[in-house]
Design an enzyme around this catalytic site. Structure first.
Site, PDB file in Angstrom:
ATOM      1  N   THR A  10       0.826  -1.206   0.000  1.00  0.00           N
ATOM      2  CA  THR A  10       0.000   0.000   0.000  1.00  0.00           C
ATOM      3  C   THR A  10       0.867   1.265   0.000  1.00  0.00           C
ATOM      4  OG1 THR A  10      -0.166  -0.125   2.398  1.00  0.00           O
ATOM      5  CG2 THR A  10      -1.958  -1.105   1.146  1.00  0.00           C
ATOM      6  N   VAL A  11       2.003   1.229   0.698  1.00  0.00           N
ATOM      7  CA  VAL A  11       2.873   2.411   0.709  1.00  0.00           C
ATOM      8  C   VAL A  11       3.541   2.603  -0.651  1.00  0.00           C
ATOM      9  CG1 VAL A  11       4.983   3.407   1.680  1.00  0.00           C
ATOM     10  CG2 VAL A  11       3.284   2.392   3.201  1.00  0.00           C
ATOM     11  N   LYS A 103      12.011   1.157   9.628  1.00  0.00           N
ATOM     12  CA  LYS A 103      12.609   1.493  10.937  1.00  0.00           C
ATOM     13  C   LYS A 103      13.410   0.344  11.523  1.00  0.00           C
ATOM     14  CE  LYS A 103       7.988   0.552  11.486  1.00  0.00           C
ATOM     15  NZ  LYS A 103       6.783   1.077  10.844  1.00  0.00           N
ATOM     16  N   VAL A 130      10.368   7.070  11.018  1.00  0.00           N
ATOM     17  CA  VAL A 130       9.986   7.542  12.352  1.00  0.00           C
ATOM     18  C   VAL A 130       8.836   8.548  12.231  1.00  0.00           C
ATOM     19  CG1 VAL A 130      10.749   8.683  14.467  1.00  0.00           C
ATOM     20  CG2 VAL A 130      12.360   7.280  13.158  1.00  0.00           C
ATOM     21  N   GLY A 185      -7.498  -2.500  10.689  1.00  0.00           N
ATOM     22  CA  GLY A 185      -6.233  -2.370   9.979  1.00  0.00           C
ATOM     23  C   GLY A 185      -5.213  -1.509  10.712  1.00  0.00           C
ATOM     24  N   LYS A 203      12.150   3.033  16.585  1.00  0.00           N
ATOM     25  CA  LYS A 203      12.110   4.449  16.216  1.00  0.00           C
ATOM     26  C   LYS A 203      12.876   5.302  17.219  1.00  0.00           C
ATOM     27  CE  LYS A 203       7.591   3.738  14.055  1.00  0.00           C
ATOM     28  NZ  LYS A 203       6.139   3.713  14.359  1.00  0.00           N
ATOM     29  N   GLY A 300       0.200   5.080   7.857  1.00  0.00           N
ATOM     30  CA  GLY A 300      -0.777   5.213   6.770  1.00  0.00           C
ATOM     31  C   GLY A 300      -0.075   5.475   5.459  1.00  0.00           C
TER      32      GLY A 300
END
Lengths: 426, 426
Positions: A10-11, A103, A130, A185, A203, A300
């Protein structure tokens, strides 16, 4: 500037989409056209809502990293080792710039890959690793560059913050709210990395390396998750004027830097207490600037793509700098401080048998460690016959509190594992 | 990198001090040594707590800008015209990079000086001009570069925020708290620029130019200050669950960008409501990232020096980019939206004579403009025989409210100029 995307989840798909839809805007703003020329993912035929026409397809992401047609490799696969590591290493060794949202990789292999980037004179950018879309790596590497940072802390895991926010609002137990987060999700099927604090620790170790000018020291992070927090803890905390947050904190102490991730009780009127849901927040304290706060969506597709593309544009604009502000070869190991010397107050919830003398024993143990009690609440008998006892101590050391807790746990009247939460008055 | 400081007031001295004390740190972090080689100020013999040994002294700041020994000129004099403008223009024309903390200059002459910088291929950086030590220019120019911004807003004037915070806390009138702010050094002897919103408007016009990719349009900012706010307004606002803040807001509307600075009534539970004292906060809304928040000290020597030096280090690292993200020649005029079409609710406080029929008249005027009343509070007679009436309307347009307000002001029973405050539900 020719970009290769390793990973089209999705990214990756969001990065491809934004680069395509905003190509004109980005060319104007960065002074250079930026184009996706190669992609790699498992399934070529999956519908990702983006056109792959004219873009070279690689079955093998490492082959993409080796391609001479690519200037920048964006690694969006994830995982600290395996293919993600191979892709990043290969790309850097071939003299390609690398942008990553990973990360775990930066936390565990950051200095090793930064060394290769230094050697080849290319960029290794990781803004998206991060705090998602919040440009906090940029703030530390560039905006606050003249500052000696004494403390950097924040809410770095949106999943935990979502769970805690919802446990507080709905008074439901951890497992219920986790299930809901998974359905929405916001949490993975295996939630370990999130709820046990490991993701936040990844992070934090990156932020600490930047803030304190040292090698990333993930192993040095003290880490405690949120599984032991119960709805009743929010009620007690609220009675005392507090709220519960999973914080990640790196701070200079007398003997070195203490890195820790654990649930904290924070006063309701502090900015960090108002960061709700999946939001992230980072607070940095610098000697010149004082305290600055950065808040926004920590995860997201859109926020992550925003950060990944900012990293690519920095490269397009010619900003090539060492990954951790100074060359990796000149980064010293992080000097670790001693957590046991930390001074602070504690919240402690005990389930004890409803017998005479229990409270006397517990308070005696605390007195032996010279720990004073700030507040003490005892509630009626619960369903299983135990009594909830909640104590807020005055400030003490981790060491003294640890000794007291061991002694309390070994009392026969204490029938469940105590829940301790540190109080942080930022 | 050789730096010339034009201006050695408290900010200039802080920049000189930080560059000297942290020279090693900065060399490590920026990969280049950064050195103050020239300074200019009025009085050479004033004790500023810094050593000027080995630094060339210029009586005339323009001569410093002309010096061939300087790579970067930091303009820390202030004022939109006069010597500050001459220094910046001269330095850019000679091909020197310029760093400035001067919001009035950038707001009024930003595009003109950016054109010269473009032509000479040098940087014009101004992080310190907006929100002090918070790296918000960097966030907009770089961190959020892929985003189309729909709204950017915030608290951009620490003096006003200090005054409002203290009026609320102590229930004292504006003039008293202003006096206190002046004594503490938070407000100038002539407070006009701060309390009438002009300083915030300068900063807003800069943020809007960046956010919307247009020429700075200071003249297009609607601007209203805080002089009319009375302690009683905080009490009424609190009753309704609100707080009063001077906000600066630039947002895309149907027909263009509306820029406005005015007191706002904001819900107590929003992040902006919790920004207190001399702090600043900026909130940007982007299509990819969503909402990100930046908060911290908006003024002061340390924070301003932190931002000025970050700008210098960017230059040391080779990041030279157009001042407003694209070349000045390609910046279109800002397309202005029509404030009169804005839809929102209003708070209105009236001082009226205690006579029968007054309320009927006022509410009749509102009804004629189809403005519904959300809340209505009338208090007992005040010392001067008037009655305080406070109305919270439902949403209406600026135009309709403006017509109603004119009609209300002309009623003979309305004995003092009404105080109107816009409600913003961010």
């Amino acid at each position: 500037l020719k970009v290769g995307l390793a990973g089209l989840g999705t990214v990756g798909a969001a990065v491809a989409r934004e680069l395509s839809v905003k190509s004109e805007l980005l060319a104007e703003r960065s002074g250079r056209s930026i184009e996706v020329v190669a992609v790699s993912a498992r399934d070529k035929n999956k519908d990702r809502g983006i056109s792959l026409e004219g873009i070279e397809w690689f079955e093998n992401a490492v082959a993409l990293a080796e391609s001479p047609d690519v200037d920048v490799v964006a690694e969006l696969i994830g995982g600290s080792d395996g293919i993600a590591f191979d892709v990043v290493k290969t790309a850097l060794e071939r003299g390609r710039h690398v942008v990553t949202a990973n990360k775990a990789l930066v936390a565990l292999h950051g200095v090793e890959i930064a060394s290769i980037a230094d050697e080849k004179g290319v960029a290794l950018n990781y803004e998206a690793a991060v705090a998602g879309g919040i440009p906090v790596i940029k703030a530390l590497r560039e905006g606050l560059v003249v500052n000696r940072i004494s403390r950097v802390f924040g809410i770095l895991n949106g999943t935990c913050n979502y769970i805690l926010t919802n446990m507080e609002a709905t008074k439901r137990p951890f497992t219920d709210v986790l299930k809901e987060a998974q359905d929405l999700g916001y949490a993975e099927a295996d939630p370990t990395f999130d709820v046990d604090g490991i993701d936040a620790a990844h992070k934090l170790s990156i932020l600490a390396a930047l803030a304190f000018g040292a090698r990333v020291d993930f192993d040095g992070v003290y880490c405690e998750g949120i599984r032991r927090i119960a709805p009743v803890d929010f009620e007690y905390a609220a009675q005392f004027g507090y709220r519960i947050k999973l914080l990640a904190i790196a701070e200079n102490s007398e003997d070195g830097v203490i890195q820790r991730v654990h649930p904290c009780i924070v006063p309701i009127n502090t900015p960090i207490a108002d960061v709700n849901g999946v939001s992230n927040a980072v607070i940095a304290e610098g000697d010149a600037v004082g305290q600055t706060v950065y808040e926004g969506p920590g995860a997201g597709d859109g926020p992550t793509a925003s950060a990944v593309i900012a990293d690519i544009v920095d490269i397009a604009r010619g900003l090539i700098q060492p990954a951790f502000m100074r060359p990796a070869s000149r980064l010293a190991p992080l000097q670790r401080g001693d957590l046991s010397q930390r001074v602070g107050a504690f919240y402690l919830r005990l389930g004890v048998l409803d017998r005479p003398g229990v409270i006397a024993k517990v308070t005696q143990v605390l007195a032996e460690q010279e720990i004073s009690i700030g507040s003490f609440v005892q509630r009626g008998v619960t369903e299983d016959g135990a009594v909830n006892v909640v104590i807020m101590t005055h400030t003490t050391t981790e060491a003294a509190f640890g000794r007291a807790l061991s002694a309390i746990e070994s009392l026969s009247e204490v029938v469940e594992k105590p829940c301790k939460i540190r109080v942080e008055d930022f």
